[in-house]
Design a protein around this motif. Structure first.
Motif, PDB file in Angstrom:
ATOM      1  N   ARG A 116       0.841  -1.213   0.000  1.00 32.68           N
ATOM      2  CA  ARG A 116       0.000   0.000   0.000  1.00 32.68           C
ATOM      3  C   ARG A 116       0.873   1.259   0.000  1.00 32.68           C
ATOM      4  O   ARG A 116       0.517   2.255  -0.624  1.00 32.68           O
ATOM      5  CB  ARG A 116      -0.919  -0.008   1.226  1.00 32.68           C
ATOM      6  CG  ARG A 116      -1.989  -1.084   1.190  1.00 32.68           C
ATOM      7  CD  ARG A 116      -2.908  -0.974   2.384  1.00 32.68           C
ATOM      8  NE  ARG A 116      -3.934  -2.001   2.359  1.00 32.68           N
ATOM      9  CZ  ARG A 116      -4.901  -2.116   3.249  1.00 32.68           C
ATOM     10  NH1 ARG A 116      -4.970  -1.253   4.256  1.00 32.68           N
ATOM     11  NH2 ARG A 116      -5.806  -3.063   3.170  1.00 32.68           N
ATOM     12  N   LYS A 127       2.044   1.889  -3.421  1.00 34.73           N
ATOM     13  CA  LYS A 127       0.964   2.421  -4.253  1.00 34.73           C
ATOM     14  C   LYS A 127       0.727   3.893  -3.933  1.00 34.73           C
ATOM     15  O   LYS A 127       0.493   4.714  -4.846  1.00 34.73           O
ATOM     16  CB  LYS A 127      -0.323   1.619  -4.019  1.00 34.73           C
ATOM     17  CG  LYS A 127      -1.335   1.737  -5.159  1.00 34.73           C
ATOM     18  CD  LYS A 127      -0.796   1.121  -6.448  1.00 34.73           C
ATOM     19  CE  LYS A 127      -1.815   1.190  -7.574  1.00 34.73           C
ATOM     20  NZ  LYS A 127      -1.264   0.665  -8.834  1.00 34.73           N
ATOM     21  N   ALA A 128       0.806   4.244  -2.647  1.00 34.04           N
ATOM     22  CA  ALA A 128       0.655   5.646  -2.255  1.00 34.04           C
ATOM     23  C   ALA A 128       1.751   6.493  -2.895  1.00 34.04           C
ATOM     24  O   ALA A 128       1.501   7.603  -3.368  1.00 34.04           O
ATOM     25  CB  ALA A 128       0.713   5.769  -0.734  1.00 34.04           C
ATOM     26  N   GLU A 171       3.331   5.785  -5.657  1.00 32.12           N
ATOM     27  CA  GLU A 171       3.043   5.821  -7.104  1.00 32.12           C
ATOM     28  C   GLU A 171       2.008   6.901  -7.421  1.00 32.12           C
ATOM     29  O   GLU A 171       2.184   7.686  -8.361  1.00 32.12           O
ATOM     30  CB  GLU A 171       2.537   4.451  -7.552  1.00 32.12           C
ATOM     31  CG  GLU A 171       2.147   4.383  -9.021  1.00 32.12           C
ATOM     32  CD  GLU A 171       1.505   3.046  -9.382  1.00 32.12           C
ATOM     33  OE1 GLU A 171       0.627   3.043 -10.281  1.00 32.12           O
ATOM     34  OE2 GLU A 171       1.844   2.022  -8.763  1.00 32.12           O
ATOM     35  N   TYR A 172       0.926   6.951  -6.650  1.00 30.29           N
ATOM     36  CA  TYR A 172      -0.105   7.966  -6.871  1.00 30.29           C
ATOM     37  C   TYR A 172       0.460   9.367  -6.644  1.00 30.29           C
ATOM     38  O   TYR A 172       0.190  10.300  -7.423  1.00 30.29           O
ATOM     39  CB  TYR A 172      -1.293   7.736  -5.939  1.00 30.29           C
ATOM     40  CG  TYR A 172      -2.190   6.595  -6.335  1.00 30.29           C
ATOM     41  CD1 TYR A 172      -2.589   6.410  -7.664  1.00 30.29           C
ATOM     42  CD2 TYR A 172      -2.667   5.702  -5.381  1.00 30.29           C
ATOM     43  CE1 TYR A 172      -3.411   5.369  -8.026  1.00 30.29           C
ATOM     44  CE2 TYR A 172      -3.500   4.649  -5.734  1.00 30.29           C
ATOM     45  CZ  TYR A 172      -3.871   4.482  -7.065  1.00 30.29           C
ATOM     46  OH  TYR A 172      -4.692   3.447  -7.417  1.00 30.29           O
ATOM     47  N   ALA A 173       1.235   9.532  -5.584  1.00 26.09           N
ATOM     48  CA  ALA A 173       1.798  10.848  -5.278  1.00 26.09           C
ATOM     49  C   ALA A 173       2.724  11.325  -6.389  1.00 26.09           C
ATOM     50  O   ALA A 173       2.727  12.505  -6.753  1.00 26.09           O
ATOM     51  CB  ALA A 173       2.556  10.791  -3.953  1.00 26.09           C
ATOM     52  N   SER A 189       2.471  10.673  -9.419  1.00 29.63           N
ATOM     53  CA  SER A 189       1.741  10.891 -10.674  1.00 29.63           C
ATOM     54  C   SER A 189       1.105  12.273 -10.760  1.00 29.63           C
ATOM     55  O   SER A 189       0.571  12.655 -11.809  1.00 29.63           O
ATOM     56  CB  SER A 189       0.655   9.822 -10.824  1.00 29.63           C
ATOM     57  OG  SER A 189      -0.418  10.056  -9.918  1.00 29.63           O
ATOM     58  N   ILE A 190       1.152  13.051  -9.680  1.00 24.57           N
ATOM     59  CA  ILE A 190       0.504  14.366  -9.667  1.00 24.57           C
ATOM     60  C   ILE A 190       1.377  15.361 -10.415  1.00 24.57           C
ATOM     61  O   ILE A 190       2.569  15.531 -10.126  1.00 24.57           O
ATOM     62  CB  ILE A 190       0.271  14.851  -8.225  1.00 24.57           C
ATOM     63  CG1 ILE A 190      -0.588  13.839  -7.455  1.00 24.57           C
ATOM     64  CG2 ILE A 190      -0.408  16.221  -8.229  1.00 24.57           C
ATOM     65  CD1 ILE A 190      -0.783  14.181  -5.988  1.00 24.57           C
ATOM     66  N   ASN A 247      -2.813  17.466 -13.929  1.00 16.42           N
ATOM     67  CA  ASN A 247      -3.901  16.817 -13.185  1.00 16.42           C
ATOM     68  C   ASN A 247      -4.002  17.324 -11.739  1.00 16.42           C
ATOM     69  O   ASN A 247      -4.685  16.715 -10.913  1.00 16.42           O
ATOM     70  CB  ASN A 247      -3.746  15.298 -13.207  1.00 16.42           C
ATOM     71  CG  ASN A 247      -2.456  14.822 -12.539  1.00 16.42           C
ATOM     72  OD1 ASN A 247      -1.816  15.570 -11.812  1.00 16.42           O
ATOM     73  ND2 ASN A 247      -2.075  13.574 -12.801  1.00 16.42           N
ATOM     74  N   TRP A 256      -6.523  16.101  -8.558  1.00 16.31           N
ATOM     75  CA  TRP A 256      -5.994  15.519  -7.328  1.00 16.31           C
ATOM     76  C   TRP A 256      -6.299  16.403  -6.119  1.00 16.31           C
ATOM     77  O   TRP A 256      -6.533  15.892  -5.021  1.00 16.31           O
ATOM     78  CB  TRP A 256      -4.486  15.280  -7.457  1.00 16.31           C
ATOM     79  CG  TRP A 256      -4.174  13.933  -8.024  1.00 16.31           C
ATOM     80  CD1 TRP A 256      -3.717  13.649  -9.280  1.00 16.31           C
ATOM     81  CD2 TRP A 256      -4.331  12.678  -7.359  1.00 16.31           C
ATOM     82  NE1 TRP A 256      -3.572  12.298  -9.446  1.00 16.31           N
ATOM     83  CE2 TRP A 256      -3.949  11.677  -8.274  1.00 16.31           C
ATOM     84  CE3 TRP A 256      -4.776  12.299  -6.088  1.00 16.31           C
ATOM     85  CZ2 TRP A 256      -3.972  10.321  -7.957  1.00 16.31           C
ATOM     86  CZ3 TRP A 256      -4.804  10.949  -5.764  1.00 16.31           C
ATOM     87  CH2 TRP A 256      -4.399   9.979  -6.691  1.00 16.31           C
ATOM     88  N   ARG A 296      -9.668  15.498  -4.965  1.00 18.05           N
ATOM     89  CA  ARG A 296      -9.663  14.207  -4.283  1.00 18.05           C
ATOM     90  C   ARG A 296      -9.115  14.352  -2.859  1.00 18.05           C
ATOM     91  O   ARG A 296      -9.693  13.821  -1.906  1.00 18.05           O
ATOM     92  CB  ARG A 296      -8.795  13.213  -5.061  1.00 18.05           C
ATOM     93  CG  ARG A 296      -9.384  12.747  -6.373  1.00 18.05           C
ATOM     94  CD  ARG A 296      -8.392  11.878  -7.108  1.00 18.05           C
ATOM     95  NE  ARG A 296      -8.943  11.348  -8.351  1.00 18.05           N
ATOM     96  CZ  ARG A 296      -8.221  10.697  -9.268  1.00 18.05           C
ATOM     97  NH1 ARG A 296      -6.914  10.520  -9.075  1.00 18.05           N
ATOM     98  NH2 ARG A 296      -8.792  10.249 -10.361  1.00 18.05           N
ATOM     99  N   PHE A 352       0.815   9.163   1.701  1.00 15.17           N
ATOM    100  CA  PHE A 352       0.592   9.694   0.359  1.00 15.17           C
ATOM    101  C   PHE A 352       0.891  11.190   0.318  1.00 15.17           C
ATOM    102  O   PHE A 352       1.577  11.684  -0.587  1.00 15.17           O
ATOM    103  CB  PHE A 352      -0.847   9.426  -0.071  1.00 15.17           C
ATOM    104  CG  PHE A 352      -1.333  10.262  -1.222  1.00 15.17           C
ATOM    105  CD1 PHE A 352      -0.929   9.996  -2.522  1.00 15.17           C
ATOM    106  CD2 PHE A 352      -2.189  11.340  -0.995  1.00 15.17           C
ATOM    107  CE1 PHE A 352      -1.365  10.786  -3.585  1.00 15.17           C
ATOM    108  CE2 PHE A 352      -2.628  12.124  -2.040  1.00 15.17           C
ATOM    109  CZ  PHE A 352      -2.220  11.852  -3.343  1.00 15.17           C
TER     110      PHE A 352
END
Length: 283
Positions: free
Chosen positions: A1, A4-5, A7-9, A11-12, A16, A20, A23, A44
């Motif tokens: 997890r 993944k956090a 990875e999402y961070a 991607s900002i 986008n 974000w 969200r 994250f």
């Protein structure tokens, strides 16, 4: 997890960011006293701060009121980048505006680098405004960062906060202090006068439970007579108090008994001095 956090961070981007931001604001509406309810959201935000510090700073400028309970995580991330001076200036601006002071102090509980100038400014405000929550957090930050290199923080932050909390008859800092290894080292290195100052605050605890006893145990190892005298002062206060719920001496001790038994003769002498020949309490 956590991966993944991250990875999402990562991607900002500028493209986008607005999506974000919406969200993050939505997620932040979940009711919680701290980040313990959703630790990966905190991670994250920290990753976001370190991966895109400019965007993270923009988010703080635009939505600090909405995200005030999460600014610590974002700041931790930014602090690890070349945008640290900008983040520090933002914190200075908040202090000047009397905003987010508790969160600024708490940030230095989780950050290994202590900014004494910022903390001293917040301490002065908290003392002037009798803000017990900030003062208790200042005690924790000073204890958490206690080391051979940072011993001076005790005189600069810890005891000034304790003294003001004593004036406010507030001892709630105990519950976030008792289990910390740094706090135990601090207590072990305190001189007699410092122990007396601390005990003067603990008098106002309504009950001596295992949290407080852990602190008293550390003091009693070197100064058992001070702890015995402390209970006498609590008994005197109990006699004077009007409100209910104040328990001067617990029914039994978990750790204190062996420490106090170091000086049986002195203990009898101290306790005997509290009473008249007729058994009246005169402490």
């Amino acid at each position: 997890r956590e991966e993944k956090a991250k990875e999402y961070a990562s991607s900002i981007t500028q493209g986008n960011y607005e999506e974000w931001k919406s969200r993050i604001i939505l997620y932040s509406q979940i009711k919680s006293n701290d980040l313990a309810t959703f630790p990966f959201f905190g991670k994250f935000l920290e990753f976001f701060g370190s991966a895109s510090p400019h965007l993270a700073l923009r988010l703080l400028h635009e939505e600090s009121d909405t995200l005030q309970h999460f600014i610590i995580a974002i700041l931790i991330g930014i602090w690890s980048t070349d945008q640290k001076p900008v983040a520090r200036q933002l914190m200075q601006d908040w202090i000047n505006e009397r905003k987010y002071l508790y969160f600024i102090v708490r940030f230095f509980e989780f950050n290994s680098e202590v900014d004494e100038i910022l903390l001293k400014q917040v301490l002065d405000i908290a003392v002037a405004e009798n803000d017990a929550n900030i003062l208790m957090q200042m005690v924790i930050v000073a204890a958490k960062n206690y080391s051979e290199r940072n011993k001076h923080l005790i005189d600069q932050l810890f005891f000034p906060a304790i003294k003001q909390l004593t004036k406010l008859k507030e001892s709630g800092w105990v519950f976030d202090f008792w289990y910390r290894n740094e706090g135990k080292k601090l207590l072990e290195n305190m001189d007699k006068k410092s122990c007396q100052l601390l005990l003067g605050n603990l008098i106002y605890l309504k009950k001596i439970d295992h949290h407080a006893e852990e602190i008293l145990f550390q003091i009693a190892k070197k100064n058992p007579e001070l702890v015995i005298e402390f209970f006498g002062k609590r008994l005197a206060l109990q006699n004077d108090k009007i409100e209910t719920g104040y328990d001067a001496v617990p029914f039994s001790f978990h750790k204190l008994a062996p420490a106090l038994s170091q000086i049986p003769d002195k203990a009898i002498e101290i306790v005997s001095s509290w009473y008249t020949s007729n058994g009246l309490f005169i402490h």
